[in-house]
Design an enzyme around this catalytic site. Structure first.
Site, PDB file in Angstrom:
ATOM      1  N   CYS A 156       0.857  -1.188   0.000  1.00 28.02           N
ATOM      2  CA  CYS A 156       0.000   0.000   0.000  1.00 28.02           C
ATOM      3  C   CYS A 156       0.890   1.233   0.000  1.00 28.02           C
ATOM      4  O   CYS A 156       1.953   1.229   0.632  1.00 28.02           O
ATOM      5  CB  CYS A 156      -0.907   0.000   1.230  1.00 28.02           C
ATOM      6  SG  CYS A 156      -1.960   1.456   1.355  1.00 28.02           S
ATOM      7  N   GLU A 170       1.898  -4.613  -5.509  1.00 28.86           N
ATOM      8  CA  GLU A 170       0.865  -5.633  -5.380  1.00 28.86           C
ATOM      9  C   GLU A 170      -0.194  -5.452  -6.456  1.00 28.86           C
ATOM     10  O   GLU A 170      -0.630  -4.333  -6.727  1.00 28.86           O
ATOM     11  CB  GLU A 170       0.231  -5.537  -3.985  1.00 28.86           C
ATOM     12  CG  GLU A 170      -0.076  -6.883  -3.369  1.00 28.86           C
ATOM     13  CD  GLU A 170      -0.579  -6.770  -1.942  1.00 28.86           C
ATOM     14  OE1 GLU A 170      -1.763  -6.433  -1.759  1.00 28.86           O
ATOM     15  OE2 GLU A 170       0.227  -6.986  -1.025  1.00 28.86           O
TER      16      GLU A 170
END
Length: 475
Positions: free
Chosen positions: A331, A365
Site C-alpha cells: 500500500c 501488489e
C-alpha cells in the site's frame, strides 16, 4: 416530489456537489446507506460514472427530491440447480427525465493494507454547505505545559502558529492516491509547534480515551497526535496527551536522510499500535483499502519532512516481510497536503532502491488501481527512458541492451518493463529482430518531465541492511 423519509438505499437522484472549479453541479448519484444522527438524516451517496473515492455523506438539503428514481423490485430468476434466485434491481429510468451529465470520471485509488476494520470516511462538504461528521480537519494546539518541553531544535520564542488552507486535488493512492475518501480542509504551516489531526475513521474501535464503541460512532471528529498517531474523543483529551507525548518522529529506525527528507522503517510487530493507527489514517484517503488487525507480517516505511519542531509525516508505503510474488509495495499513500509535489514518485523510487539493496526485482501488489497504474507507469517510463537515453554507441553500431539487463539495472520486474515498452510503443520488428525506437516526441517529453522531477533518492544516503525474514527468530 418525494419526501425525505421515502429516500432509501438503492434510490438514484441528482445530488449537489462542488467540482474542482468550485462550481455547483448536480450529477446523478445512488444512495448506498442512510443513517440518523441526533435526529438528522445523512445519506451516503455514490456519484454515477465517478470514482468511489468521491463517495460522501450528504444532508437532505443537497438532494433533488423532485427526480428520485426508485429501485425496481427484485425479480426471481432460475439458478443453475433449478432453485429460485434473484437479480439485483436497478432504478426505473424515464427517458424524459434523464440527465445529461458530461462530466469526466474521476480516477480510482487505493490498495489493500492490514489494520483494524474501519469503513471509508467520506469527504467533507464544500463551502456554504452544511458540514457533516465526515469532514477531516487538521488543527494544531500547544498546551501551556508543553511549551517547556525542549524540542530537538528550539523554535522561535513566542511565535504563534498560523493556518493556511490547502485544496485537496485527490486523496492519495499512490496514495495514494496516492494515491489513496475524506478531504482535508485546513492544514497548518510547517512552523506550527504542535499539530493535531481531526478525523473520523468511521466504525467501532476500542480506546481507553474514547470510552464505548457507541460513543465513537457518534463523534463528529477524532483528534490525532501528529507524531504517535494516537487519537482521542475531545480536544481536551488531545491536549492532555500532548503534555505527555515525547515523540518527535515515527518509531523505528531512520534508514535514510537527505536534506529535510527522512525515511523510517517500522516493524508492524514491534510497533503494532502505531502501525494500526497509520492504517486507520490511510483508510480516510484510500477507499479501496482493506483493514485487518494483524500488522505483524508487514514493514512500514514512513517518509517525513523535518523542521525545528520535529519530523512531520508526508506519506508512507508498506510491504510484506516475505512475499512469494516479489511484491515490494503493498500500500502506498501521500497525504493530501503534500500531493502534487513529487513525493509520490519519491516513495516509489525508494521502494525500488530497497529492492536493489536486497538484490532482487520487485513489483507493486496486483491488481493496481487506475490511479496507481498511472503513477507507476509514469515512474517506469521515466526510469526506462533514462537508461535507454544514457546508452552510448560502440564502434559505430547502435547501442544494445536486453530486457533482462534493464530489469537488473532498475530492479523493475521484467513483466513491468515489457508492458511499459509496449505502452510507449517503443518495440518494433525490423529485419528479423526486435528493436527499440525512440521518437523525437518521446525524447522531448521525457526531457520536460525530468526537468520537473526535482526530488530524487540518493543511494549514498541510504543505510539499510535487509533481513532474512524466513527465519522466525527475526520476527
Amino acid at each position: 416530489m418525494a419526501e425525505v423519509g421515502e429516500v432509501s438505499e438503492g434510490c438514484r437522484l441528482p445530488v449537489l456537489r462542488r467540482n474542482q472549479d468550485n462550481e455547483d453541479e448536480w450529477p446523478l448519484a445512488e444512495i448506498l446507506s442512510v443513517k440518523d444522527i441526533s435526529g438528522r438524516k445523512l445519506f451516503y451517496v455514490h456519484y454515477i460514472d465517478f470514482n468511489k473515492r468521491l463517495d460522501e455523506w450528504v444532508t437532505h438539503d443537497r438532494l433533488d427530491l423532485k427526480r428520485v428514481q426508485v429501485p425496481r423490485k427484485e425479480a426471481k430468476t432460475p439458478t443453475k440447480n433449478g432453485l429460485p434466485g434473484s437479480r439485483p434491481g436497478s432504478p426505473e429510468r424515464d427517458p424524459r427525465k434523464s440527465l445529461d451529465l458530461a462530466l469526466p470520471a474521476a480516477p480510482a485509488s487505493g490498495k489493500s493494507l492490514p489494520g483494524p476494520p474501519v469503513p471509508p470516511g467520506p469527504p467533507g462538504s464544500g463551502t456554504g454547505m452544511v458540514p457533516v461528521p465526515v469532514q477531516i480537519t487538521l488543527r494544531f494546539h500547544l498546551p501551556k505545559e508543553s511549551e517547556a518541553e525542549p524540542p530537538p531544535a528550539p523554535p522561535p520564542g513566542g511565535q504563534r502558529p498560523t493556518k493556511r488552507k490547502v485544496e485537496v486535488v485527490s486523496p492519495a493512492t499512490p496514495v495514494p492516491a496516492a494515491t489513496e475518501t475524506s478531504q482535508a480542509s485546513v492544514f497548518p504551516q510547517n512552523g506550527s509547534a504542535r499539530r493535531a489531526v481531526a478525523a473520523q475513521p468511521g466504525r467501532k474501535r476500542k480506546s481507553a480515551c474514547l470510552g464505548t464503541d457507541e460513543e465513537l460512532t457518534a463523534l463528529p471528529v477524532l483528534y490525532l497526535c501528529e507524531f504517535c498517531l494516537k487519537y482521542g474523543h475531545s480536544l481536551r483529551c488531545l491536549q492532555r496527551h500532548l503534555t505527555k507525548c515525547d515523540l518527535r518522529h515515527p518509531p523505528g529506525n531512520e534508514i535514510y536522510r537527505k536534506g529535510t527528507i527522512s525515511f523510517f522503517e517500522i516493524d508492524g510487530r514491534k510497533n503494532k499500535s502505531y502501525s494500526q493507527n497509520l492504517c486507520l489514517l490511510a483508510k480516510c484517503f484510500l477507499d479501496h483499502k482493506t483493514l485487518y488487525y494483524d500488522t505483524d507480517p508487514f514493514l512500514f516505511y514512513v517518509m517525513t519532512e523535518y523542521d525545528c519542531k520535529g519530523f512531520h509525516i508526508v506519506g508512507y508505503f508498506s510491504k510484506e516481510k516475505e512475499s512469494t510474488e516479489d511484491y515490494n509495495v503493498a500500500c502506498i499513500l501521500t497525504l493530501p497536503p503534500y500531493q502534487r509535489r513529487g513525493y509520490g514518485k519519491l516513495l516509489i523510487e525508494f521502494s525500488y532502491e530497497l529492492s536493489k539493496v536486497e538484490g532482487k526485482t520487485g513489483t507493486p501488489e496486483k491488481p493496481l488501481s487506475d490511479l496507481g497504474l498511472l503513477s507507476y507507469r509514469s515512474y517506469w517510463s521515466q526510469t526506462i527512458l533514462e537508461i535507454l537515453m544514457g546508452l552510448k554507441a560502440e564502434g559505430g553500431e547502435r547501442p544494445q541492451i536486453t530486457i533482462n539487463e534493464i530489469s537488473e539495472i532498475t530492479s523493475i520486474k521484467k513483466e513491468d518493463v515489457i508492458s511499459t515498452l509496449q505502452y510507449l510503443n517503443l518495440i518494433n520488428y525490423y529485419k528479423g529482430q526486435y528493436i527499440l525506437t525512440l521518437s523525437e516526441d518521446i525524447v522531448e517529453g521525457h526531457e520536460r518531465a525530468m526537468l520537473k522531477r526535482v526530488l530524487r533518492i540518493d543511494a549514498k544516503c541510504l543505510h539499510f541492511t535487509p533481513k532474512d525474514w524466513s527465519k522466525r527468530g527475526k520476527w
